[in-house]
Motif scaffolding. Structure first.
Motif, PDB file in Angstrom:
ATOM      1  N   THR A 682      40.450  33.932  35.689  1.00 16.66           N
ATOM      2  CA  THR A 682      41.616  33.640  36.523  1.00 16.66           C
ATOM      3  C   THR A 682      42.039  32.179  36.399  1.00 16.66           C
ATOM      4  O   THR A 682      43.228  31.860  36.328  1.00 16.66           O
ATOM      5  CB  THR A 682      41.308  33.968  37.993  1.00 16.66           C
ATOM      6  OG1 THR A 682      40.991  35.343  38.100  1.00 16.66           O
ATOM      7  CG2 THR A 682      42.495  33.645  38.879  1.00 16.66           C
ATOM      8  N   HIS A 740      44.568  40.864  39.066  1.00 16.30           N
ATOM      9  CA  HIS A 740      43.860  40.864  40.336  1.00 16.30           C
ATOM     10  C   HIS A 740      43.634  39.465  40.880  1.00 16.30           C
ATOM     11  O   HIS A 740      43.571  39.251  42.084  1.00 16.30           O
ATOM     12  CB  HIS A 740      42.519  41.597  40.204  1.00 16.30           C
ATOM     13  CG  HIS A 740      41.601  40.989  39.193  1.00 16.30           C
ATOM     14  ND1 HIS A 740      40.868  39.857  39.411  1.00 16.30           N
ATOM     15  CD2 HIS A 740      41.311  41.393  37.928  1.00 16.30           C
ATOM     16  CE1 HIS A 740      40.159  39.566  38.354  1.00 16.30           C
ATOM     17  NE2 HIS A 740      40.398  40.486  37.425  1.00 16.30           N
ATOM     18  N   ASP A 742      40.944  37.195  40.648  1.00 17.77           N
ATOM     19  CA  ASP A 742      39.651  36.897  41.263  1.00 17.77           C
ATOM     20  C   ASP A 742      39.356  35.402  41.128  1.00 17.77           C
ATOM     21  O   ASP A 742      39.223  34.884  40.023  1.00 17.77           O
ATOM     22  CB  ASP A 742      38.561  37.711  40.574  1.00 17.77           C
ATOM     23  CG  ASP A 742      37.202  37.527  41.228  1.00 17.77           C
ATOM     24  OD1 ASP A 742      37.143  36.848  42.280  1.00 17.77           O
ATOM     25  OD2 ASP A 742      36.215  38.062  40.708  1.00 17.77           O
ATOM     26  N   ARG A 807      46.431  42.383  46.586  1.00 19.01           N
ATOM     27  CA  ARG A 807      45.176  41.672  46.326  1.00 19.01           C
ATOM     28  C   ARG A 807      44.290  41.620  47.572  1.00 19.01           C
ATOM     29  O   ARG A 807      43.067  41.730  47.481  1.00 19.01           O
ATOM     30  CB  ARG A 807      45.482  40.237  45.851  1.00 19.01           C
ATOM     31  CG  ARG A 807      46.111  40.149  44.485  1.00 19.01           C
ATOM     32  CD  ARG A 807      46.110  38.723  43.974  1.00 19.01           C
ATOM     33  NE  ARG A 807      46.848  38.605  42.735  1.00 19.01           N
ATOM     34  CZ  ARG A 807      48.137  38.245  42.665  1.00 19.01           C
ATOM     35  NH1 ARG A 807      48.815  37.982  43.784  1.00 19.01           N
ATOM     36  NH2 ARG A 807      48.741  38.181  41.504  1.00 19.01           N
ATOM     37  N   HIS A 810      42.693  44.841  47.917  1.00 21.89           N
ATOM     38  CA  HIS A 810      41.738  44.986  46.808  1.00 21.89           C
ATOM     39  C   HIS A 810      40.419  44.297  47.138  1.00 21.89           C
ATOM     40  O   HIS A 810      39.329  44.875  46.933  1.00 21.89           O
ATOM     41  CB  HIS A 810      42.343  44.409  45.529  1.00 21.89           C
ATOM     42  CG  HIS A 810      41.342  44.174  44.442  1.00 21.89           C
ATOM     43  ND1 HIS A 810      40.706  45.188  43.778  1.00 21.89           N
ATOM     44  CD2 HIS A 810      40.850  43.008  43.915  1.00 21.89           C
ATOM     45  CE1 HIS A 810      39.877  44.684  42.880  1.00 21.89           C
ATOM     46  NE2 HIS A 810      39.947  43.353  42.937  1.00 21.89           N
ATOM     47  N   TYR A 817      42.234  47.341  41.521  1.00 20.65           N
ATOM     48  CA  TYR A 817      43.542  46.703  41.285  1.00 20.65           C
ATOM     49  C   TYR A 817      44.116  47.217  39.960  1.00 20.65           C
ATOM     50  O   TYR A 817      44.284  46.491  38.986  1.00 20.65           O
ATOM     51  CB  TYR A 817      43.409  45.178  41.247  1.00 20.65           C
ATOM     52  CG  TYR A 817      44.703  44.457  41.516  1.00 20.65           C
ATOM     53  CD1 TYR A 817      45.109  44.199  42.815  1.00 20.65           C
ATOM     54  CD2 TYR A 817      45.514  44.031  40.472  1.00 20.65           C
ATOM     55  CE1 TYR A 817      46.297  43.535  43.075  1.00 20.65           C
ATOM     56  CE2 TYR A 817      46.692  43.362  40.714  1.00 20.65           C
ATOM     57  CZ  TYR A 817      47.095  43.113  42.016  1.00 20.65           C
ATOM     58  OH  TYR A 817      48.287  42.462  42.273  1.00 20.65           O
TER      59      TYR A 817
END
Length: 912
Positions: A682, A740, A742, A807, A810, A817
């Motif tokens: 990410t 997603h 993270d 999110r 999630h 996701y």
């Protein structure tokens, strides 16, 4: 005859002092020098014939009866008579406007008695005289020495000097007297002879000068022996004393205008260490001592053009050095002998130039010709003996000598002194000879092809100057043939020295030949045929292609694989910087255009190994330095070529340079972020949004502070230059919603996570740029207050809210996701339904308050989508609390909308 003399001398030096193989080099040098002499002699003869054939006005002097005159009247007539104009004034292209008038002929001629000290007038050698008369001239001077003047005194001085030397040697071998007394006695004898000669300088000057010369020789002998053999004097003090003696002898010779005194003292100084030598002395001391004498000769050359003195110093220095090298030299002596050889060489080159300044150069004479051509030949012969054990030692020496003479010739030629023109031409010829000689010494068979390229270039040059078609065509074809021949030899092995081997130098010669041909065709473009105008571009491309191919092959051969791309980029950037310098230096406008290719090359290299795995990233190894050099050169080119390159291309060049810079900074930043946080991609994804955003923000912040290039090209950088990266950032903001996000190792917090903070930062940045570029956007037809931009930002914000909700669910409820996971999540669908309903409510209420019909329609559209979604997606979650909440929530929101904003506002002119 000149060929035989020079060839024989070079061959003898090579075979007696060095090795048999190297004697061929000496023979080649001698033949080349002989060729230079012959050419110069022929040119001089042709010049003399041209001068004689220039028509001169016939002047018939007026007949004047000769009357007896007194001696005083004769002197006044001679002083008033105009001096005859030298014949050199007719060597120009035309006849003088006022031809010289011959002086009147006096009736009587006073007799002038020449004293023994008067130097006879030296007749200048004829223009056709060559170096072939050197043996006869040497014999003539020896005959003159022993048959004119005070012969008894001359011979007596020589015998006396040798006697003193032998006496010292005999006494030293048998210890007849203490060494201090022996040396003091000889030193006092030298002082007595020196003082006696000075006292007799007025009455019997020639005799006095001979005594002074002998005295200086004894003084040299004593000081040298005291320091070298008996350690009675420190070397530093001994050299200081000998330096003073050299200076004193030069001063006395200059004051008395006594060339012979300088010659005798110099001869005595050179002979002193030889006569007392035992064969076990230090060569450093010997050559240091000779260096002092040669400095004295150079000092005298500043004031007097004494040919014989220069020749004596030259012959003694190099003959003794050659004899010592042949008998005593060993490879471990290189570090202590090479500096002396260079020093002696430079001293006598300087002396030859000083001689040219003192009087008109006539290189047919035996002394000045010997210095100009003999110094490099003998020095190079000695240099070959010193460096023949080193790989490429002889070749590098020849190349260095050639470059030195070419540089010296250029400096002398630019001085624009008439006396130096001929010696400058001679130095240029020597530079070409030694530079050419370096090729076969260093290179393999490839150099033949390179020589063809040079020959083709020369033939093309001659053809253009003479405006002849056939030589031009042949010169071009010969260059092409040289390239083909070189390619056929491509499989030959590479040498171990990068950029100093036959392959690279051969390619370089072919490249220079093509580029020179192109430049000369451009220079003569006014007289070219139509097809030759296209050929000059082809030759320029030909030359550059060989240049880059040579460099890239060298890099591929000698540079480690991980550094090849950066080194190639650096080579390309520096090459284009050279083309820019050459184009401005040579006023060659067309040669500045190839530098336009640097930017595409940078773009291609920036895509190398785009995955960024391992060490194969752009800043690996020397990559960072390479990119710094590339961008510095690129912006230098943009600055220098601003008035040369097409104006329409400049905006694109500036924009693409900026975009490549942003791309490289972003890519490398993402690589290093991933290197430190390998378990969370990410952060790397966010870097692709953060770094471009920071770059555009920096561009906006310094827009008025940096005059060039931002303020100079304000519209370029802050217009499309910033718009394209912002469009990319907006697209990144949309597409990252499907990720997603993270934030590991950090916990997920809505809004306070890297993805959503980056999205918010980008949207704010875009709004800031839109506010600054309002007028520019209106000119582009997309005003910042227009419906299109409002709809785009409204849609982006709405999508960001949905992604943020997705999110959150999630990470809080572990809903996958993915498209499938989100679609089948009843909780997410209910939450989205309520979010859409709230969004529709806010949109319609704001639209009613501000009277915006498009905003109300947008809100109503979202509300329609919510209803459609309830019955298609949410209804599938039968019996779930989420379905109940979604239906109740959306229904309540619709009631509120129906109460406060049931109908859209009235249509206005802006809505139509």
């Amino acid at each position: 005859m000149a060929y035989l003399v020079f060839g024989f001398i070079g061959w003898i030096i090579g075979i007696l002092i060095f090795r048999e193989v190297l004697s061929l080099i000496g023979l080649a040098i001698g033949l080349l020098a002989g060729e230079i002499y012959v050419i110069r002699s022929r040119l001089a003869i042709l010049e003399k014939k041209m001068v004689e054939t220039i028509p001169r006005p016939d002047i018939k002097p007026e007949t004047v009866p000769i009357r007896p005159t007194s001696p005083s009247q004769q002197v006044s007539q001679q002083e008033a008579a105009p001096q005859p104009v030298p014949i050199t004034s007719y060597a120009g292209l035309g006849t003088p406007a006022h031809p010289p008038v011959p002086p009147p002929i006096p009736q009587t001629y006073p007799s002038v008695s020449l004293s023994p000290l008067a130097e006879p007038f030296e007749k200048a050698p004829s223009d056709g005289e060559s170096f072939t008369k050197l043996p006869d001239q040497l014999l003539g001077h020896l005959k003159e020495f022993f048959t004119t003047g005070n012969v008894v005194t001359k011979i007596g001085v020589i015998v006396l000097f040798f006697g003193f030397a032998f006496l010292l040697k005999y006494a030293a071998q048998r210890n007849l007297f203490p060494v201090e007394f022996r040396l003091i006695g000889v030193f006092l004898g030298g002082l007595i002879l020196l003082g006696l000669g000075w006292r007799l300088r007025d009455r019997r000057m020639l005799y006095g000068l001979l005594l002074q010369g002998c005295g200086f020789g004894l003084l040299y002998l004593t000081v040298y022996a005291a320091a070298r053999f008996y350690d009675l004097l420190p070397y530093g003090f001994a050299f200081a004393v000998m330096s003073c003696l050299v200076v004193l002898a030069g001063i006395l010779a200059l004051v008395q205008n006594a060339k012979y005194l300088a010659e005798y003292s110099v001869i005595g100084g050179f002979l002193a260490p030889i006569l007392v030598s035992t064969g076990s002395g230090s060569h450093v001391a010997l050559f240091s001592y000779y260096a002092l004498i040669n400095f004295g000769i150079a000092g005298i050359a500043l004031h007097k053009a004494w040919r014989e003195l220069n020749l004596i110093g030259f012959m003694f220095t190099f003959v003794i050095a050659s004899l010592w090298a042949g008998k005593y030299y060993q490879p471990e002596y290189f570090a202590t002998t090479e500096p002396f050889l260079i020093l002696f060489f430079l001293l006598y080159v300087v002396i030859s130039v000083l001689y040219a300044l003192r009087q008109p150069v006539n290189l047919k004479g035996y002394v000045d010709g010997t210095l100009v051509f003999g110094v490099p030949l003998l020095a190079f012969g000695l240099q070959v003996g010193l460096v023949h054990d080193f790989e490429y030692g002889v070749a590098v020496s020849a190349l260095g000598l050639g470059l030195f003479y070419i540089l010296l010739a250029t400096i002398l030629w630019r001085r624009q002194i008439e006396n130096l023109r001929m010696i400058a031409e001679s130095f240029l010829a020597l530079g070409v000879v030694f530079g050419t000689l370096a090729i076969p010494m260093a290179l393999d068979g490839r150099w033949t092809s390179a020589a063809w390229a040079l020959e083709g270039c020369a033939i093309l040059w001659v053809g253009i100057r003479q405006n002849r078609l056939l030589p031009c065509i042949f010169g071009i074809l010969l260059q092409i043939g040289s390239g083909i021949s070189f390619l056929l030899a491509f499989q030959m092995p590479f040498d171990r020295i990068p950029f100093a081997n036959s392959f690279f130098i051969g390619c370089l010669i072919i490249s220079i030949a093509g580029l020179f041909s192109s430049w000369y065709l451009t220079k003569k473009s006014g007289v070219l045929r139509q097809w030759e105008g296209h050929v000059l571009i082809s030759l320029m491309v030909w030359g550059l292609a060989w240049w880059f191919w040579a460099g890239f092959c060298e890099i591929d051969q000698f540079v480690a694989r991980e550094d090849q791309i950066p080194v190639m980029l650096t080579y390309t950037a520096l090459s284009f910087m050279l083309t820019d310098l050459a184009s401005r230096r040579l006023a060659w406008k067309a040669f500045s255009y190839p530098a336009l290719l640097l930017l595409p090359a940078m773009g291609i290299v920036s895509l190398h190994s785009l995955d960024g795995q391992g060490d194969m990233h752009l800043f690996a190894g020397t990559g960072a330095l390479a990119w710094v050099i590339a961008f510095c050169v690129q912006y230098r080119l943009l600055f220098n070529c601003e008035k040369i390159w097409p104006k329409k291309a400049l905006p694109l060049l500036h924009r693409f340079t900026l975009w490549i810079l942003i791309f490289i900074l972003t890519r490398e930043s993402a690589f290093f972020v991933d290197l430190f946080l390998p378990t969370s991609p990410t952060w790397r994804y966010c870097t692709w949004g953060i770094v471009p955003g920071i770059s555009i923000l920096s561009l906006i912040s310094i827009r008025d502070r940096l005059f060039w290039p931002i303020r100079r090209f304000h519209e370029v950088y802050l217009g499309w230059g910033a718009a394209i990266p912002l469009i990319y950032l907006f697209a990144w903001t949309l597409f990252v919603n499907f990720y997603h996000g993270d934030p590991a190792p950090l916990p997920f917090v809505p809004l306070l996570n890297p993805v959503e903070l980056t999205q918010a930062y980008i949207l704010i940045l875009i709004l800031k740029w839109i506010g600054l570029r309002r007028e520019w956007l209106e000119q582009m037809g997309i005003g910042p207050d227009g419906r299109l931009i409002n709809m785009i930002f409204f849609g982006a914000g709405f999508l960001l809210l949905n992604a943020m909700v997705a999110r959150t669910i999630h990470f809080r409820h572990h809903v996958p996701y993915t498209v499938s996971g989100m679609y089948h999540s009843v909780l997410l669908q209910a939450t989205l339904s309520i979010l859409w309903g709230v969004t529709a409510l806010v949109a319609t209420l704001v639209a009613t308050r501000k009277g915006s019909r498009p905003a109300w329609i947008a809100g109503a559209s979202i509300l329609s989508l919510v209803v459609l979604k309830l019955f298609i997606i949410d209804l599938a979650g039968t019996g779930t609390v989420a379905r109940i909440v979604s239906f109740l929530g959306v229904g309540s929101l619709m009631l509120i909308i129906g109460y406060f904003s049931p109908l859209p506002p009235a249509r206005t002119k802006e809505d139509s």
